[in-house]
Design a protein around this motif. Sequence first.
Motif: not given
Lengths: 211, 253
Positions: A196-198, A142-143, A189-191, A148-149
Amino acid sequence: MRNLLPLLLAGTITSLKIFALTLLFSIPLGAVVARGRMSKNRVVSALVNIYIMIMRGTPLILQLLFVYFGPYYLFGASYDRFTAVIIGFVINYAAYFAEIYRGGVQSIPVGQWEASLVLGFSKAHTFTHVIVPQVVKRIIPAMGNEVITLVKDTALAQTIGVAELFRVAQSASARQFSTTPIVIAGLFYFIMNGVVSRLFDLFEKKLDYYQ
Amino acid sequence: MSIITVENVTKNFDELGVLRGISFTLNEGEVLSIIGPSGSGKSTLLRCLTQLERIDGGRIEVCSMTMAESDETGAVHYADAKTLKEIRLKLGLVFQNFNLFPHMSVLRNITEALINVLGQSKEEAKDTARRLLVKMGLEEKEASYPCHLSGGQQQRVSIARALALNPTVLCFDEPTSALDPELTIEILKVIKDLAKEKMTMIVVTHEMAFARDISDRVIFMDEGHIVEEGPPEILFNNPTKERTKRFLSRYGQ
């Protein structure tokens, strides 16, 4: 094109500053808000609930305008735009984080508290050593969503005149009659969100050793 | 010597009397089983003793320390925090669903309280924990996490965790109800061994044969009352109360 990249990078730095400062303050503030929301004192809990409802129930863009222009219309006082952006983002994200924390804490079985109590742990020790580590694991997905948002939400800082990445890209686009700057901004932004996701994936894996 | 004295204890949940005047004593070295139908209040009684619930009336004394006592007006007064903590450590509790800490290794589940509550050094705590794991036949599992153990192994860890604090009385709240029959036998054997060592224990259980086997005394509870109390051979073979007979007949006694 030669001038474009330095411009976009400067905008990116501003976006990253907003991003980092927002997390730095809203992650701990969210814990305070969550504590208030779970307070046994009904007045405190109700007031905090109203705050959370406003933060989640109205557009962030409106909140930013309110935070920056509110003091001017009310007291005739104006202040730094960047500070206003940080305040606006922090109070908004703290509300979201607080609800995530609250859900996490309440999802821990009551047996964990009971076992700790019977073993003689203090409430503080139980919270920091038994509850929080388990909450952290549960709230990571959830975090991750919220963070990401946030990367994308930094674009809203331009509404009160802070030249972040998207604003810079838009002006460059208008000057050059070209969509290239905007496409490049999108790529940035995508990078950033890829990173962040990684990081969240790694964090999730690190806590994979128990269920 | 009486270790626990319970006098006329009452407990209500939303006006509903769950315990309606419970009195009994527990003596050193004694194994007391509490049996009775679901909702009879037996688990609540154990939870009141271990301070997971507050009583609404009566008196509880543990190791000559008054834990809680009601005055003439009926208001219950608990002892000060220091005494309550001391009493808490006199009583160990083993839960039905283990309640191990999932994020801690088996070893740390046991050492955590030794280090942070009793103030032992890490080495001392690890020694104690390893000794208990050997006793439970789990010496190989000290680095494992609870999610990698069977239910029976988890329950043995939780027994070791409770024993580590060296309690005067070990309480079991339906310790086998979450286990399948095979694992139940495994846990019952552990409790039986503790009984042989003269560990003072209170066992809330649905295992009638087991209660008959290990207990010095059995209490049969129903609807918040102690219906009948006595040595197992009398309570199981020759109960005096109609209610006890009816309950036992359903268990094929």
